[in-house]
Design a protein around this motif. Structure first.
Motif, PDB file in Angstrom:
ATOM      1  N   ASN A 104       8.252  10.556   5.510  1.00  0.00           N
ATOM      2  CA  ASN A 104       7.567   9.867   4.417  1.00  0.00           C
ATOM      3  C   ASN A 104       8.474   9.802   3.194  1.00  0.00           C
ATOM      4  O   ASN A 104       9.189  10.766   2.895  1.00  0.00           O
ATOM      5  CB  ASN A 104       6.290  10.609   4.003  1.00  0.00           C
ATOM      6  CG  ASN A 104       5.207  10.523   5.045  1.00  0.00           C
ATOM      7  OD1 ASN A 104       5.217   9.656   5.914  1.00  0.00           O
ATOM      8  ND2 ASN A 104       4.256  11.430   4.965  1.00  0.00           N
ATOM      9  N   ARG A 105       8.423   8.688   2.494  1.00  0.00           N
ATOM     10  CA  ARG A 105       9.066   8.583   1.184  1.00  0.00           C
ATOM     11  C   ARG A 105       7.991   8.940   0.179  1.00  0.00           C
ATOM     12  O   ARG A 105       6.933   8.331   0.137  1.00  0.00           O
ATOM     13  CB  ARG A 105       9.613   7.182   0.957  1.00  0.00           C
ATOM     14  CG  ARG A 105      10.444   7.076  -0.294  1.00  0.00           C
ATOM     15  CD  ARG A 105      11.560   6.050  -0.132  1.00  0.00           C
ATOM     16  NE  ARG A 105      12.298   5.890  -1.365  1.00  0.00           N
ATOM     17  CZ  ARG A 105      13.300   6.670  -1.756  1.00  0.00           C
ATOM     18  NH1 ARG A 105      13.678   7.679  -0.982  1.00  0.00           N
ATOM     19  NH2 ARG A 105      13.924   6.463  -2.892  1.00  0.00           N
ATOM     20  N   SER A 106       8.259   9.948  -0.635  1.00  0.00           N
ATOM     21  CA  SER A 106       7.215  10.607  -1.400  1.00  0.00           C
ATOM     22  C   SER A 106       7.548  10.661  -2.892  1.00  0.00           C
ATOM     23  O   SER A 106       8.669  10.951  -3.280  1.00  0.00           O
ATOM     24  CB  SER A 106       7.058  12.031  -0.860  1.00  0.00           C
ATOM     25  OG  SER A 106       6.102  12.752  -1.569  1.00  0.00           O
ATOM     26  N   LEU A 107       6.529  10.407  -3.719  1.00  0.00           N
ATOM     27  CA  LEU A 107       6.599  10.516  -5.176  1.00  0.00           C
ATOM     28  C   LEU A 107       5.571  11.563  -5.595  1.00  0.00           C
ATOM     29  O   LEU A 107       4.389  11.422  -5.287  1.00  0.00           O
ATOM     30  CB  LEU A 107       6.255   9.158  -5.819  1.00  0.00           C
ATOM     31  CG  LEU A 107       5.899   9.152  -7.307  1.00  0.00           C
ATOM     32  CD1 LEU A 107       7.106   9.551  -8.151  1.00  0.00           C
ATOM     33  CD2 LEU A 107       5.400   7.766  -7.706  1.00  0.00           C
ATOM     34  N   LEU A 108       6.015  12.610  -6.275  1.00  0.00           N
ATOM     35  CA  LEU A 108       5.111  13.682  -6.703  1.00  0.00           C
ATOM     36  C   LEU A 108       5.035  13.747  -8.223  1.00  0.00           C
ATOM     37  O   LEU A 108       6.062  13.735  -8.906  1.00  0.00           O
ATOM     38  CB  LEU A 108       5.594  15.038  -6.187  1.00  0.00           C
ATOM     39  CG  LEU A 108       5.456  15.278  -4.697  1.00  0.00           C
ATOM     40  CD1 LEU A 108       6.202  16.542  -4.293  1.00  0.00           C
ATOM     41  CD2 LEU A 108       3.999  15.389  -4.307  1.00  0.00           C
ATOM     42  N   PRO A 122       5.101   5.884   4.651  1.00  0.00           N
ATOM     43  CA  PRO A 122       5.775   6.283   5.884  1.00  0.00           C
ATOM     44  C   PRO A 122       7.028   5.426   6.083  1.00  0.00           C
ATOM     45  O   PRO A 122       6.958   4.200   6.031  1.00  0.00           O
ATOM     46  CB  PRO A 122       4.740   6.011   6.975  1.00  0.00           C
ATOM     47  CG  PRO A 122       3.419   5.990   6.251  1.00  0.00           C
ATOM     48  CD  PRO A 122       3.731   5.431   4.897  1.00  0.00           C
ATOM     49  N   GLN A 123       8.168   6.083   6.286  1.00  0.00           N
ATOM     50  CA  GLN A 123       9.441   5.372   6.428  1.00  0.00           C
ATOM     51  C   GLN A 123       9.941   5.351   7.872  1.00  0.00           C
ATOM     52  O   GLN A 123      10.298   4.305   8.379  1.00  0.00           O
ATOM     53  CB  GLN A 123      10.517   6.018   5.539  1.00  0.00           C
ATOM     54  CG  GLN A 123      10.258   5.880   4.066  1.00  0.00           C
ATOM     55  CD  GLN A 123      10.488   4.463   3.576  1.00  0.00           C
ATOM     56  OE1 GLN A 123      11.574   3.918   3.736  1.00  0.00           O
ATOM     57  NE2 GLN A 123       9.474   3.867   2.995  1.00  0.00           N
ATOM     58  N   SER A 124       9.985   6.500   8.505  1.00  0.00           N
ATOM     59  CA  SER A 124      10.499   6.566   9.868  1.00  0.00           C
ATOM     60  C   SER A 124       9.481   5.968  10.833  1.00  0.00           C
ATOM     61  O   SER A 124       8.284   5.872  10.516  1.00  0.00           O
ATOM     62  CB  SER A 124      10.797   8.012  10.266  1.00  0.00           C
ATOM     63  OG  SER A 124       9.582   8.739  10.414  1.00  0.00           O
ATOM     64  N   GLN A 125       9.947   5.597  12.003  1.00  0.00           N
ATOM     65  CA  GLN A 125       9.036   5.054  13.010  1.00  0.00           C
ATOM     66  C   GLN A 125       7.977   6.081  13.380  1.00  0.00           C
ATOM     67  O   GLN A 125       6.797   5.752  13.500  1.00  0.00           O
ATOM     68  CB  GLN A 125       9.799   4.623  14.258  1.00  0.00           C
ATOM     69  CG  GLN A 125       8.889   3.988  15.295  1.00  0.00           C
ATOM     70  CD  GLN A 125       9.659   3.399  16.470  1.00  0.00           C
ATOM     71  OE1 GLN A 125      10.857   3.178  16.399  1.00  0.00           O
ATOM     72  NE2 GLN A 125       8.947   3.142  17.545  1.00  0.00           N
ATOM     73  N   ALA A 127       6.765   8.503  11.510  1.00  0.00           N
ATOM     74  CA  ALA A 127       5.806   8.606  10.407  1.00  0.00           C
ATOM     75  C   ALA A 127       4.866   7.408  10.402  1.00  0.00           C
ATOM     76  O   ALA A 127       3.657   7.545  10.196  1.00  0.00           O
ATOM     77  CB  ALA A 127       6.539   8.724   9.073  1.00  0.00           C
ATOM     78  N   GLN A 128       5.388   6.232  10.642  1.00  0.00           N
ATOM     79  CA  GLN A 128       4.560   5.031  10.670  1.00  0.00           C
ATOM     80  C   GLN A 128       3.541   5.091  11.807  1.00  0.00           C
ATOM     81  O   GLN A 128       2.384   4.704  11.637  1.00  0.00           O
ATOM     82  CB  GLN A 128       5.435   3.782  10.801  1.00  0.00           C
ATOM     83  CG  GLN A 128       6.238   3.507   9.552  1.00  0.00           C
ATOM     84  CD  GLN A 128       7.257   2.387   9.734  1.00  0.00           C
ATOM     85  OE1 GLN A 128       7.334   1.773  10.791  1.00  0.00           O
ATOM     86  NE2 GLN A 128       8.035   2.148   8.698  1.00  0.00           N
ATOM     87  N   GLU A 129       3.962   5.619  12.948  1.00  0.00           N
ATOM     88  CA  GLU A 129       3.055   5.733  14.094  1.00  0.00           C
ATOM     89  C   GLU A 129       1.898   6.690  13.812  1.00  0.00           C
ATOM     90  O   GLU A 129       0.797   6.502  14.326  1.00  0.00           O
ATOM     91  CB  GLU A 129       3.829   6.174  15.334  1.00  0.00           C
ATOM     92  CG  GLU A 129       4.729   5.088  15.889  1.00  0.00           C
ATOM     93  CD  GLU A 129       5.656   5.569  16.989  1.00  0.00           C
ATOM     94  OE1 GLU A 129       5.654   6.779  17.332  1.00  0.00           O
ATOM     95  OE2 GLU A 129       6.422   4.722  17.496  1.00  0.00           O
ATOM     96  N   ARG A 130       2.118   7.706  12.993  1.00  0.00           N
ATOM     97  CA  ARG A 130       1.048   8.648  12.662  1.00  0.00           C
ATOM     98  C   ARG A 130      -0.089   7.965  11.917  1.00  0.00           C
ATOM     99  O   ARG A 130      -1.222   8.443  11.926  1.00  0.00           O
ATOM    100  CB  ARG A 130       1.591   9.797  11.803  1.00  0.00           C
ATOM    101  CG  ARG A 130       2.364  10.835  12.569  1.00  0.00           C
ATOM    102  CD  ARG A 130       2.535  12.126  11.766  1.00  0.00           C
ATOM    103  NE  ARG A 130       3.111  11.935  10.449  1.00  0.00           N
ATOM    104  CZ  ARG A 130       4.424  12.028  10.166  1.00  0.00           C
ATOM    105  NH1 ARG A 130       5.281  12.299  11.122  1.00  0.00           N
ATOM    106  NH2 ARG A 130       4.844  11.853   8.933  1.00  0.00           N
ATOM    107  N   PHE A 131       0.188   6.865  11.238  1.00  0.00           N
ATOM    108  CA  PHE A 131      -0.833   6.194  10.421  1.00  0.00           C
ATOM    109  C   PHE A 131      -1.342   4.900  11.029  1.00  0.00           C
ATOM    110  O   PHE A 131      -2.047   4.163  10.375  1.00  0.00           O
ATOM    111  CB  PHE A 131      -0.270   5.963   9.007  1.00  0.00           C
ATOM    112  CG  PHE A 131      -0.066   7.242   8.270  1.00  0.00           C
ATOM    113  CD1 PHE A 131      -1.129   7.893   7.674  1.00  0.00           C
ATOM    114  CD2 PHE A 131       1.192   7.824   8.225  1.00  0.00           C
ATOM    115  CE1 PHE A 131      -0.953   9.096   7.020  1.00  0.00           C
ATOM    116  CE2 PHE A 131       1.374   9.031   7.567  1.00  0.00           C
ATOM    117  CZ  PHE A 131       0.309   9.666   6.963  1.00  0.00           C
ATOM    118  N   GLN A 132      -1.024   4.655  12.285  1.00  0.00           N
ATOM    119  CA  GLN A 132      -1.526   3.445  12.948  1.00  0.00           C
ATOM    120  C   GLN A 132      -2.798   3.751  13.712  1.00  0.00           C
ATOM    121  O   GLN A 132      -3.106   4.803  14.079  1.00  0.00           O
ATOM    122  CB  GLN A 132      -0.483   2.862  13.881  1.00  0.00           C
ATOM    123  CG  GLN A 132       0.684   2.286  13.107  1.00  0.00           C
ATOM    124  CD  GLN A 132       1.764   1.719  14.024  1.00  0.00           C
ATOM    125  OE1 GLN A 132       1.692   1.823  15.240  1.00  0.00           O
ATOM    126  NE2 GLN A 132       2.753   1.115  13.422  1.00  0.00           N
TER     127      GLN A 132
END
Length: 132
Positions: A104-108, A122-125, A127-132
């Motif tokens: 994940n690309r994250s801003l805190l 989500p940046q990586s494949q 990470a993206q799959e976790r949210f589909q």
């Protein structure tokens, strides 16, 4: 089971609701002067004044004292959101957009009451799959 809402208790309703309206670009619905909600996807971010605590009992929650929960928002482009809100969060920025090891690309940053907020994309494949 569904997560219906996350509620933040605050001593300054107008300040905190206004902050969340600005960072989310959403309009809160005020039900009373002591309670407002923002609809974010299927979940609500509820904001209640300290006066609402009287319905639950003494010592239930203490405003501006959270040091263990991170409120997370998945956004389309975290870098674009950062550019839009960076002046608002400049004094409470914890971490500029950074790609984390889990993809994940994250801003805190912290809200005006000190609650930790994470905007992420989500940046990586994986990470993206976790949210589909």
């Amino acid at each position: 089971m569904d997560l219906a809402s996350v509620r933040i208790i605050t001593a300054d309703m107008k300040r905190l609701v206004s902050f969340f309206e600005e960072i989310t670009a959403l309009q809160a619905v005020w039900y009373t002067e002591d309670f407002a909600e923002l609809s974010i996807g299927q979940t609500k971010l509820a904001i209640g004044s300290t006066r609402t605590l009287s319905f639950f009992g003494e010592g239930i929650a203490v405003p501006a004292s959270n040091k263990s929960v991170i409120i997370e928002f998945r956004v389309d482009q975290v870098d674009e959101v950062y550019e839009r809100i960076k002046d608002l969060i400049s004094e409470t920025l914890v971490q500029q957009p950074t790609t984390m090891p889990w993809g994940n690309r994250s801003l805190l940053f912290r809200d005006p009451d000190g609650n930790l907020i994470n905007f992420f994309t989500p940046q990586s494949q994986q990470a993206q799959e976790r949210f589909q």
